[in-house]
Design a protein around this motif. Structure first.
Motif, PDB file in Angstrom:
ATOM      1  N   ILE A   1      -6.992   5.975   6.850  1.00 14.41           N
ATOM      2  CA  ILE A   1      -7.529   5.155   5.751  1.00 14.41           C
ATOM      3  C   ILE A   1      -8.845   4.539   6.195  1.00 14.41           C
ATOM      4  O   ILE A   1      -9.843   4.581   5.500  1.00 14.41           O
ATOM      5  CB  ILE A   1      -6.527   4.055   5.361  1.00 14.41           C
ATOM      6  CG1 ILE A   1      -5.266   4.720   4.799  1.00 14.41           C
ATOM      7  CG2 ILE A   1      -7.132   3.094   4.347  1.00 14.41           C
ATOM      8  CD1 ILE A   1      -4.196   3.757   4.410  1.00 14.41           C
TER       9      ILE A   1
ATOM     10  N   LEU B   1       0.832  -1.218   0.000  1.00 13.15           N
ATOM     11  CA  LEU B   1       0.000   0.000   0.000  1.00 13.15           C
ATOM     12  C   LEU B   1       0.863   1.264   0.000  1.00 13.15           C
ATOM     13  O   LEU B   1       0.410   2.321  -0.448  1.00 13.15           O
ATOM     14  CB  LEU B   1      -0.945   0.013   1.212  1.00 13.15           C
ATOM     15  CG  LEU B   1      -1.987  -1.106   1.278  1.00 13.15           C
ATOM     16  CD1 LEU B   1      -2.871  -0.937   2.509  1.00 13.15           C
ATOM     17  CD2 LEU B   1      -2.847  -1.154   0.025  1.00 13.15           C
TER      18      LEU B   1
ATOM     19  N   ARG C   1      -5.580   3.128  -1.529  1.00 19.09           N
ATOM     20  CA  ARG C   1      -5.402   2.286  -0.335  1.00 19.09           C
ATOM     21  C   ARG C   1      -6.753   1.991   0.302  1.00 19.09           C
ATOM     22  O   ARG C   1      -7.005   0.875   0.740  1.00 19.09           O
ATOM     23  CB  ARG C   1      -4.544   3.016   0.707  1.00 19.09           C
ATOM     24  CG  ARG C   1      -3.117   3.204   0.276  1.00 19.09           C
ATOM     25  CD  ARG C   1      -2.345   3.902   1.383  1.00 19.09           C
ATOM     26  NE  ARG C   1      -1.133   4.482   0.837  1.00 19.09           N
ATOM     27  CZ  ARG C   1      -0.300   5.257   1.502  1.00 19.09           C
ATOM     28  NH1 ARG C   1      -0.529   5.546   2.758  1.00 19.09           N
ATOM     29  NH2 ARG C   1       0.779   5.729   0.937  1.00 19.09           N
TER      30      ARG C   1
ATOM     31  N   GLN D   1       0.907   3.265  -3.095  1.00 18.47           N
ATOM     32  CA  GLN D   1      -0.363   3.744  -3.654  1.00 18.47           C
ATOM     33  C   GLN D   1      -0.822   5.063  -3.032  1.00 18.47           C
ATOM     34  O   GLN D   1      -0.419   5.399  -1.922  1.00 18.47           O
ATOM     35  CB  GLN D   1      -1.449   2.684  -3.423  1.00 18.47           C
ATOM     36  CG  GLN D   1      -1.131   1.357  -4.068  1.00 18.47           C
ATOM     37  CD  GLN D   1      -2.196   0.304  -3.791  1.00 18.47           C
ATOM     38  OE1 GLN D   1      -3.107   0.526  -3.007  1.00 18.47           O
ATOM     39  NE2 GLN D   1      -2.063  -0.827  -4.452  1.00 18.47           N
TER      40      GLN D   1
ATOM     41  N   LEU E   1      -0.750  -5.226   8.049  1.00 15.30           N
ATOM     42  CA  LEU E   1      -0.017  -4.404   7.080  1.00 15.30           C
ATOM     43  C   LEU E   1       1.474  -4.473   7.403  1.00 15.30           C
ATOM     44  O   LEU E   1       1.871  -5.064   8.401  1.00 15.30           O
ATOM     45  CB  LEU E   1      -0.505  -2.958   7.159  1.00 15.30           C
ATOM     46  CG  LEU E   1      -1.996  -2.713   6.919  1.00 15.30           C
ATOM     47  CD1 LEU E   1      -2.286  -1.215   6.995  1.00 15.30           C
ATOM     48  CD2 LEU E   1      -2.457  -3.257   5.567  1.00 15.30           C
TER      49      LEU E   1
ATOM     50  N   GLU F   1       3.460   0.665   7.905  1.00 17.56           N
ATOM     51  CA  GLU F   1       2.145   1.033   7.343  1.00 17.56           C
ATOM     52  C   GLU F   1       1.080   1.089   8.439  1.00 17.56           C
ATOM     53  O   GLU F   1       1.204   0.420   9.461  1.00 17.56           O
ATOM     54  CB  GLU F   1       1.748   0.031   6.259  1.00 17.56           C
ATOM     55  CG  GLU F   1       2.696   0.051   5.073  1.00 17.56           C
ATOM     56  CD  GLU F   1       2.474  -1.122   4.118  1.00 17.56           C
ATOM     57  OE1 GLU F   1       2.505  -0.878   2.912  1.00 17.56           O
ATOM     58  OE2 GLU F   1       2.298  -2.261   4.574  1.00 17.56           O
TER      59      GLU F   1
END
Ligand SMILES: C[S@@+](CC[C@H](N)C(=O)[O-])C[C@H]1O[C@@H](n2cnc3c(N)ncnc32)[C@H](O)[C@@H]1O
Length: 276
Positions: A250, A214, A222, A217, A241, A245
């Motif tokens: 998100i 991710l 994401r 991105q 993750l 991350e």
């Protein structure tokens, strides 16, 4: 409007994979495209862009271009605490519900070291605790990486990255200059192509590992990927993750269990505390 060919490919790669090339790494894309042209015997990047635009590019060349855009860095037992925490999570959460099968997905598996590390973790666990049958799905967008996964073959150097001598002796055997994962380990893993931004995996899993992908991105992408992955978790399942991350920003409304310092993002939202 005619874009310069590097920007054209940056756009195409983002649309196809979610991977973003920005100012800081666009030079890397330029170098990779030039190398790609040299290998494919295409005169230059302008010519390559024309081949894409007039659709004279072959399907396999297109896939090789996608492969070229990916970063496949991985190693055995990357960030070792993940694997001890997976063991704890299975014992404390998954086995509690008495599942008929334990299903784990390595959702950007690269060349397979992550999936094999999970398979070794479960095999070692099964020697201490009775386990139901377990399976690991390993998927990636990079065809070249998947071919290596399927072969189960690793160089001496690759095995030295994260694999203990003991595990190498037990789970791998020498084939010429290479080391091959044993057939029992490989039989636990199914390798297949999947693009996370338009996923075609329709199963559910107790653990989904989506590590170190991710980061390449944009935030909106994401969110889309993470929403899809949550739909594919078992009720008591968790998403993991990579070490650097986070789901903060998100998907904030999320129940997170910390096990050995690793965040297990749970499918079930937190229940709100009753205010008296
Ligand atoms: C840096 S590697 C991480 C491998 C492994 N998860 C780890 O942490 O060691 C990132 C992998 O994500 C894959 N990838 C990138 N975009 C993807 C997408 N849209 N769908 C599936 N895989 C993707 C790349 O091909 C690459 O193998």
């Amino acid at each position: 409007m005619w874009l310069n060919p590097i920007d054209y490919f940056a756009g195409l790669i983002e649309r196809e994979t979610g991977i973003v090339y920005v100012e800081s790494n666009i030079f890397q894309l330029k170098m990779r495209l030039e190398e790609f042209c040299r290998i494919e015997k295409i005169s230059n990047v302008d010519e390559l862009a024309k081949m894409f635009q007039d659709q004279s590019i072959q399907l396999d060349q297109r896939q090789r271009l996608i492969d070229m855009a990916t970063n496949n860095e991985t190693l055995f037992f990357r960030d070792p605490k993940y694997f001890t925490s997976i063991e704890t999570f299975i014992k404390s959460e998954i086995l509690k519900t008495d599942p008929r099968e334990i299903k784990i997905w390595s959702a950007a598996s690269s060349t397979g070291q992550e999936a094999l590390s999970v398979a070794m973790t479960l095999d070692l666990l099964s020697k201490k605790t009775p386990l139901p049958p377990y399976s690991i799905l390993a998927t990636d967008i990079c065809d070249k990486a998947l071919k290596k996964c399927k072969s189960g073959l690793y160089t001496e150097f690759e095995t030295k990255r994260g694999l203990s001598d003991e595990n190498r002796e037990f789970y791998f055997k020498k084939e010429g200059d290479l080391w091959k994962a044993n057939s029992d380990l490989l039989s636990r893993i199914k390798y297949t192509y999947n693009n996370l931004i338009r996923s075609s995996v329709y199963d559910t899993f107790h653990i989904i590992l989506c590590r170190n992908v991710l980061i390449y991105q944009k935030v909106d992408m994401r969110k889309t990927v993470v929403d899809t992955l949550f739909l594919q978790l078992e009720e008591n399942g968790a998403l993991l993750l990579g070490a650097g991350e986070t789901l903060v920003g998100i998907r904030d409304e999320i129940k997170t269990d910390m096990i050995d310092g690793i965040s297990f993002y749970k499918k079930n939202k937190p229940s709100f505390r009753k205010i008296a």
